[in-house]
Write an enzyme that holds these catalytic residues in place. Structure first.
Site, short mmCIF file in Angstrom:
data_model
loop_
_atom_site.label_atom_id
_atom_site.label_comp_id
_atom_site.label_asym_id
_atom_site.label_seq_id
_atom_site.Cartn_x
_atom_site.Cartn_y
_atom_site.Cartn_z
N HIS A 219 35.65 30.75 23.85
CA HIS A 219 37.04 30.43 24.18
C HIS A 219 37.91 31.35 23.33
CE1 HIS A 219 40.55 27.34 24.27
NE2 HIS A 219 40.62 28.17 25.28
N SER A 239 45.12 26.06 21.69
CA SER A 239 46.44 26.23 22.28
C SER A 239 47.52 26.27 21.20
CB SER A 239 46.71 25.06 23.23
OG SER A 239 47.98 25.18 23.82
N LYS A 243 46.78 33.10 20.73
CA LYS A 243 45.64 33.81 21.31
C LYS A 243 46.09 34.84 22.36
CE LYS A 243 42.85 30.88 23.11
NZ LYS A 243 42.95 30.92 24.57
N THR A 244 46.94 34.40 23.28
CA THR A 244 47.41 35.30 24.34
C THR A 244 48.37 36.34 23.78
OG1 THR A 244 47.15 33.61 26.04
CG2 THR A 244 48.65 35.41 26.53
#
Length: 532
Positions: A219, A239, A243-244
């Site tokens: 993940h 979340s 990460k993005t």
């Protein structure tokens, strides 16, 4: 009636799913958008984005997810983390769901997960909603049209938001259900329109299948140096940890933003698209993600918009904080065309520490990396949930406990072995608070985080002086060009040093208490890295 491109020998009828109304196979994006608008599932937004609401469920329903308990899965599933469903209850659930579908229109997408052809999984996704077909067409990988003639699905996902489960009859918790059957190779989803259940079901399947092949499912997001796929990095994180955002660096090539595998050949993206959060999305900080929200075919979920101008409100969280957009990877200009990379030179673990204790970056030994990987720490902050009045630790093992069907040590050992074999450098990066806990301190400056990550990835950080952190035992840089040296020592950013020491001890104790559950299953070097 069968409509669209499909191998006639691989229709739903051939799978025993009969009695449906029109079945629309492998519609491309314009046809799916057209169908979704015509069916009243949402509105066409600016630039042709599709604006929709997921209704009651604006996020995943992890407590309503079940794995069918069979002789084949009895000894391999982590049952403490995965609720069991009996084969008998599953059989009733499937029969009732298929009966519910009689005469209904359905949309079918034949797709695959995994950019590496040696490890890809062919998946058929059957959806009641046209826009769910659009969503999963973005998020998984699309075969060439010519490949559809021979497409033979290994797994089937049937998603029916209008179907309500019966807990007494179907062995589930509520009317909402996500049931995975590894013998039947089928996932059944009912009574939720949240599209993320589709993609995370595929991730859960891969998390079960790939370790048997020696492939580490992760993940994480991933990127590589421009023009050099061998210089790859992965970014684990829950979340809200960045990460993005942090993987989508303009000076590196994006491999993917959420789910990857690490095989003997290197890393590969499971997906063909991105599912980005849009709450408070900044056009200056993340211009390309922002631009996708007015791109044709992008699915925009649960965002408030002006009904006349269709202008999106990126700050309005009245429907949910979990506003999102889904789009194909080719919407990002620096995305990899192959979605492949070499063995990671750098493994980055992202955490959002609302306690204000962790440094902005720390170097980890392989044993320490396994410790933090198994811990999977981040934190919720006051106000995000009713009753939360102070920072609340969240330990989600492997940075993705809801998607882990096997015991955590399986994934931890795989990661540790690959780090040792390929010599990856490991880093812990805190994107949370500094100068005090949430409510007193301030959020870690994104500019400093990017500068530290750049120094780690280009190798320059390896040459600076490090100190040993007295609380966690990892190495922390003393000074890095372009970064305030005080920021690198969290204690020095607190006005009340005694308060920092107390907060640090509190967090250390939380880590230790959580990690006790893994001690019987891990090697001595990882036990030595654990905080006592």
């Amino acid at each position: 009636m069968t409509i669209g491109r499909v191998n006639p020998h691989r229709t739903l009828d051939a799978q025993g799913i009969t009695g449906l109304g029109n079945v629309f196979y492998n519609f491309i994006e314009p046809a799916l958008v057209e169908a979704a608008v015509a069916r009243g599932e949402g509105r066409l937004g600016r630039g042709g984005a599709f604006l929709c609401s997921t209704g009651q469920f604006t996020g995943r329903s992890p407590k309503d997810k079940f794995v069918v308990r069979t002789p084949a899965t009895e000894g391999t599933i982590w049952w403490e983390n995965n609720a069991p469903m009996s084969p008998e209850a599953y059989a009733l659930l499937k029969a009732d769901m298929l009966a519910h579908l009689q005469g209904r229109e359905m949309f079918v997408q034949d797709l695959y997960a995994g950019a590496d052809p040696l490890h890809r999984l062919d998946v058929r996704v059957v959806t009641e909603l046209a826009w769910h077909g659009l969503f999963i067409r973005h998020l998984l990988r699309r075969p060439e049209r010519s490949e559809l003639d021979a497409f033979d699905p290994e797994w089937t996902i049937i998603n029916v938001p209008s179907f309500k489960a019966n807990p007494a009859r179907h062995g589930c918790r509520t009317e909402t259900v996500i049931a995975l059957n590894f013998d039947d190779k089928t996932v059944l989803i009912g009574n939720t329109a949240y599209a993320g259940e589709n993609k995370k079901s595929v991730f859960t399947i891969l998390n079960y299948l790939l370790p048997e092949k020696g492939v580490m499912p992760m993940h994480c997001s991933a990127n590589h140096a421009v023009g050099n796929p061998v210089d790859a990095a992965v970014f684990f994180g829950l979340s809200g940890t960045g990460k993005t955002t942090l993987s989508a660096s303009p000076d590196r090539t994006l491999i993917g933003d959420d789910e990857h595998g690490w095989s003997d050949r290197g890393i590969f993206n499971f997906e063909g698209g991105c599912y980005a959060k849009t709450i408070n999305l900044n056009p200056e900080a993340e211009p390309e993600i922002y631009a996708t929200t007015s791109r044709f075919g992008t699915v925009v979920e649960n965002m408030v918009f002006d009904p006349e101008t269709l202008e999106l409100d990126f700050t309005d969280n009245s429907l949910t904080d979990n506003t999102r957009c889904a789009y194909p990877l080719d919407a990002i200009s620096n995305a990899s065309a192959t979605a492949l990379g070499g063995h990671p030179r750098h493994v980055v673990m992202l955490t959002c520490d609302a306690f204000g204790v962790l440094p902005p970056i720390a170097r980890l030994s392989p044993a320490q990396a396994m410790y933090h990987f198994l811990s999977g720490f981040t934190s919720k902050v006051a106000g995000t949930e009713r009753g939360v009045t102070e920072p609340t630790p969240t330990f989600s093992t492997c940075f993705g406990a809801p998607f882990m069907p096997r015991r955590p040590e399986v994934y931890g050992k795989l990661l540790q072995d690959k780090i040792l074999k390929h010599g990856a450098s490991c880093w812990l990066v805190n994107t949370g608070w500094t100068g005090g806990a949430y409510g007193t301190g301030k959020r870690m400056p994104i500019k400093a985080t990017r500068a530290l990550l750049t120094a780690a990835l280009d190798g320059s950080l390896a040459g600076v002086e490090f100190r040993r952190d007295p609380n966690f035992g990892f190495d922390v840089p003393v000074a890095v060009q372009g970064v305030d040296a005080q920021l690198l020592n969290p204690r020095s950013t607190w006005a009340d040093k005694a308060a920092y020491d107390a907060q640090a001890k509190k967090l250390v104790d939380m880590f230790s208490g959580n990690f006790g559950q893994y001690v019987p299953f891990i090697d001595d070097d990882v036990k030595a890295a654990a905080i006592s």
